[in-house]
Enzyme design. Structure first.
Site, PDB file in Angstrom:
ATOM      1  N   SER A   1      37.225  93.060  72.600  1.00 17.94           N
ATOM      2  CA  SER A   1      37.072  92.295  73.841  1.00 17.94           C
ATOM      3  C   SER A   1      38.410  91.676  74.253  1.00 17.94           C
ATOM      4  CB  SER A   1      36.018  91.202  73.671  1.00 17.94           C
ATOM      5  OG  SER A   1      34.766  91.778  73.405  1.00 17.94           O
TER       6      SER A   1
ATOM      7  N   HIS B   1      30.631  97.882  71.262  1.00 15.33           N
ATOM      8  CA  HIS B   1      29.416  97.072  71.057  1.00 15.33           C
ATOM      9  C   HIS B   1      28.177  97.868  71.480  1.00 15.33           C
ATOM     10  CE1 HIS B   1      32.128  93.346  71.956  1.00 15.33           C
ATOM     11  NE2 HIS B   1      31.892  93.361  70.655  1.00 15.33           N
TER      12      HIS B   1
ATOM     13  N   LYS C   1      35.602  77.889  71.017  1.00 10.18           N
ATOM     14  CA  LYS C   1      36.463  78.851  71.719  1.00 10.18           C
ATOM     15  C   LYS C   1      36.228  78.649  73.213  1.00 10.18           C
ATOM     16  CE  LYS C   1      35.820  82.853  68.634  1.00 10.18           C
ATOM     17  NZ  LYS C   1      35.456  84.272  68.698  1.00 10.18           N
TER      18      LYS C   1
ATOM     19  N   ARG D   1      35.037  98.062  62.416  1.00  6.99           N
ATOM     20  CA  ARG D   1      35.963  99.010  63.053  1.00  6.99           C
ATOM     21  C   ARG D   1      36.960  99.565  62.047  1.00  6.99           C
ATOM     22  NH1 ARG D   1      37.415  94.856  67.725  1.00  6.99           N
ATOM     23  NH2 ARG D   1      37.415  93.671  65.804  1.00  6.99           N
TER      24      ARG D   1
HETATM   25  O1  PNS Z   1      32.136  88.524  68.289  1.00  8.99           O
HETATM   26  P1  PNS Z   1      32.547  87.486  67.263  1.00  8.99           P
HETATM   27  O2  PNS Z   1      33.255  86.323  67.946  1.00  8.99           O
HETATM   28  O3  PNS Z   1      33.332  88.058  66.132  1.00  8.99           O
HETATM   29  O4  PNS Z   1      31.170  86.905  66.643  1.00  8.99           O
HETATM   30  C1  PNS Z   1      31.193  85.891  65.688  1.00  8.99           C
HETATM   31  C2  PNS Z   1      29.762  85.401  65.373  1.00  8.99           C
HETATM   32  C3  PNS Z   1      29.021  84.982  66.621  1.00  8.99           C
HETATM   33  C4  PNS Z   1      29.000  86.494  64.697  1.00  8.99           C
HETATM   34  C5  PNS Z   1      29.948  84.192  64.395  1.00  8.99           C
HETATM   35  O5  PNS Z   1      30.895  83.306  64.935  1.00  8.99           O
HETATM   36  C6  PNS Z   1      28.658  83.429  64.154  1.00  8.99           C
HETATM   37  O6  PNS Z   1      27.762  83.901  63.497  1.00  8.99           O
HETATM   38  N1  PNS Z   1      28.576  82.198  64.710  1.00  8.99           N
HETATM   39  C7  PNS Z   1      27.414  81.343  64.619  1.00  8.99           C
HETATM   40  C8  PNS Z   1      27.653  80.129  63.716  1.00  8.99           C
HETATM   41  C9  PNS Z   1      27.432  80.492  62.269  1.00  8.99           C
HETATM   42  O7  PNS Z   1      26.335  80.804  61.857  1.00  8.99           O
HETATM   43  N2  PNS Z   1      28.540  80.513  61.495  1.00  8.99           N
HETATM   44  C10 PNS Z   1      28.500  80.901  60.102  1.00  8.99           C
HETATM   45  C11 PNS Z   1      28.331  79.702  59.192  1.00  8.99           C
HETATM   46  S1  PNS Z   1      29.573  78.462  59.408  1.00  8.99           S
END
Ligand code: PNS
Length: 162
Positions: free
Chosen positions: A131, A20, A44, A93
């Site tokens: 993570s 990150h 989560k 990745r």
């Molecule tokens: O590190 P991660 O858990 O892969 O990140 C995921 C993240 C935060 C990028 C994703 O869950 C997100 O954008 N969540 C916010 C809610 C949202 O906008 N979801 C998409 C439309 S349902």
């Protein structure tokens, strides 16, 4: 009027890894300002609280003047819009990341057609770091050197020794 190129780099960051941090450093050289958006994750159950995750990111990005970190709830496109960001930066990745990220990029653009997702390839030396893997390793008291920024290793270890 000066036009600022602002990007949002979103994630759970539970906790932040060297992969990150590499993306944040590289994005900070491409954009005028990078806002690291830490999802509060209502569904989560993260290991670290949003405040702890934000604190760890602020600590390891203190040397980057154009990087800010804050937590958010709700839709990513709303968070980006509220900060004047037209770009979402994501790290890739392996090809395994691609399908999900492609779907999210299309969905976010459908929600806000001014919002572009730009992908940065993770440096190959970090391509296996996640993570979840850090948490599993920390649980077994494994060596986190080289996987997470050195200044937060003790904090993560302490969490697993409580
Ligand atoms: O590190 P991660 O858990 O892969 O990140 C995921 C993240 C935060 C990028 C994703 O869950 C997100 O954008 N969540 C916010 C809610 C949202 O906008 N979801 C998409 C439309 S349902």
């Amino acid at each position: 009027m000066t036009y600022m190129r602002i990007a949002v780099y979103p994630g759970s960051f539970d906790p932040i890894t060297n992969g990150h941090l590499d993306i944040i450093e590289r994005a900070s050289r491409v954009f005028d300002k990078v806002i690291v958006g830490v999802l509060r994750n209502k569904n989560k159950s993260p290991e670290f609280t949003a405040e702890q995750r934000v604190g760890l990111i602020k600590k390891v990005t203190a040397h980057l003047e154009n990087v800010e970190t804050e937590s958010f709830d709700g839709l990513l496109v709303d968070f980006a819009r509220a900060h004047g960001a037209k770009v979402i930066v994501k790290g890739l990745r392996t090809v395994n990341d691609f399908e999900y990220e492609f779907q999210m990029a299309l969905l976010n653009r459908a929600l806000d057609n001014e919002c572009e997702t730009m992908f940065m390839m993770t440096d190959s030396k970090y391509s296996y770091i996640s993570s979840s893997m850090i948490k599993e390793l920390a649980g077994y008291k494994g060596n986190l050197e080289g996987l997470v920024p050195s200044e937060i290793i003790q904090y993560i270890k302490d969490k697993y020794e409580q």
